[in-house]
Scaffold this motif. Structure first.
Motif, short mmCIF file in Angstrom:
data_model
loop_
_atom_site.label_atom_id
_atom_site.label_comp_id
_atom_site.label_asym_id
_atom_site.label_seq_id
_atom_site.Cartn_x
_atom_site.Cartn_y
_atom_site.Cartn_z
N PRO A 172 -19.75 -10.78 1.62
CA PRO A 172 -18.73 -11.30 0.72
C PRO A 172 -18.89 -12.81 0.55
CG PRO A 172 -17.80 -11.05 2.91
CD PRO A 172 -19.24 -10.61 3.00
N MET A 173 -18.63 -13.29 -0.63
CA MET A 173 -18.55 -14.73 -0.90
C MET A 173 -17.41 -14.91 -1.89
SD MET A 173 -19.72 -17.79 -0.41
CE MET A 173 -19.53 -19.38 -1.22
N ASP A 174 -16.23 -15.18 -1.36
CA ASP A 174 -15.02 -15.23 -2.18
C ASP A 174 -14.86 -13.92 -2.95
OD1 ASP A 174 -14.69 -17.69 -1.04
OD2 ASP A 174 -15.16 -18.84 -2.83
N GLU A 175 -14.83 -13.97 -4.28
CA GLU A 175 -14.60 -12.74 -5.04
C GLU A 175 -15.86 -11.88 -5.19
OE1 GLU A 175 -17.06 -14.57 -7.93
OE2 GLU A 175 -15.67 -15.41 -6.48
N ALA A 176 -17.02 -12.42 -4.83
CA ALA A 176 -18.28 -11.70 -4.98
C ALA A 176 -18.58 -10.87 -3.74
CB ALA A 176 -19.42 -12.68 -5.23
N LEU A 177 -19.23 -9.74 -3.96
CA LEU A 177 -19.65 -8.87 -2.86
C LEU A 177 -21.01 -8.28 -3.24
CD1 LEU A 177 -18.70 -7.62 -0.13
CD2 LEU A 177 -17.94 -5.65 -1.45
N VAL A 178 -22.03 -8.59 -2.43
CA VAL A 178 -23.39 -8.16 -2.72
C VAL A 178 -23.96 -7.48 -1.49
CG1 VAL A 178 -25.73 -8.90 -3.34
CG2 VAL A 178 -23.74 -10.04 -4.36
#
Length: 197
Positions: free
Chosen positions: A100-106
């Motif tokens: 996760p990176m704030d609102e991003a999820l990869v």
């Protein structure tokens, strides 16, 4: 483990001049200067989260754009990872991470199989992160995968901010690669029923 898993690559073309050193059993420290600030920032994440020691010095034709520098560093990094790995005896081979990176999820899943391929579904809403082309994220990882012999999958599960998506991808790769490169005392020989990777 007593064998040193290190490699140095020098790559010089009419477009770039690159010197790169990697230690697979590093401490996450890095010295990186490519002339592309955002890319330097992303490479530090691979080193930190992959627990590599990584040194990169690159000079490229940045007056044209960042493409040649980013792709050629990917080629050099892939070659160095392959050289440093030896015959891969005793490694875990597979790795995965969801970052996760704030609102991003990869998510990143990889198989250090000797078969280099990138499968990704990056969907950047912006073509640029500062001056950095978002298309170069996939180009970099394609070059790493092809030259290291890694089957590499990315899934962008969510994300709106291009910087967050890219950073999540680089961190996820670092974490997944750290898992794959580790030695497992239970693994005897090459981790493949074929006997080679």
């Amino acid at each position: 483990m007593t064998d040193l898993r290190q490699a140095t690559i020098a790559r010089k073309t009419k477009e770039t001049d690159i010197s790169l050193t990697v230690d697979l059993d590093g401490d996450g420290e890095s010295e990186i200067v490519t002339g592309v600030g955002f890319f330097d920032h992303m490479l530090t994440h691979i080193a930190r989260h992959g627990l590599l020691h990584l040194t990169v010095k690159a000079a490229g034709d940045l007056h044209i754009d960042d493409h040649h520098t980013v792709e050629d560093v990917g080629i050099a990094l892939g070659q160095a990872l392959k050289d440093a790995s030896g015959d891969k005896r005793g490694i875990v081979r597979y790795g995965n991470a969801i970052m996760p990176m704030d609102e991003a999820l990869v998510s990143c899943a990889l198989d250090w199989s000797g078969r280099g391929i990138l499968v990704s579904d990056f969907d950047f809403r912006s073509p640029k992160i500062g001056t950095f082309d978002t298309d170069l994220v996939a180009e970099f990882f394609r070059a790493v995968a092809a030259n290291a012999g890694i089957t590499l999958h990315f899934e962008q599960r969510r994300g709106e901010n291009a910087h967050h998506i890219a950073e999540a991808a680089f961190k996820a790769f670092g974490r997944a690669f750290d898992m794959a490169k580790r030695h497992d005392d239970r693994v005897k020989g090459i981790p493949s029923t074929k006997g080679s990777l």
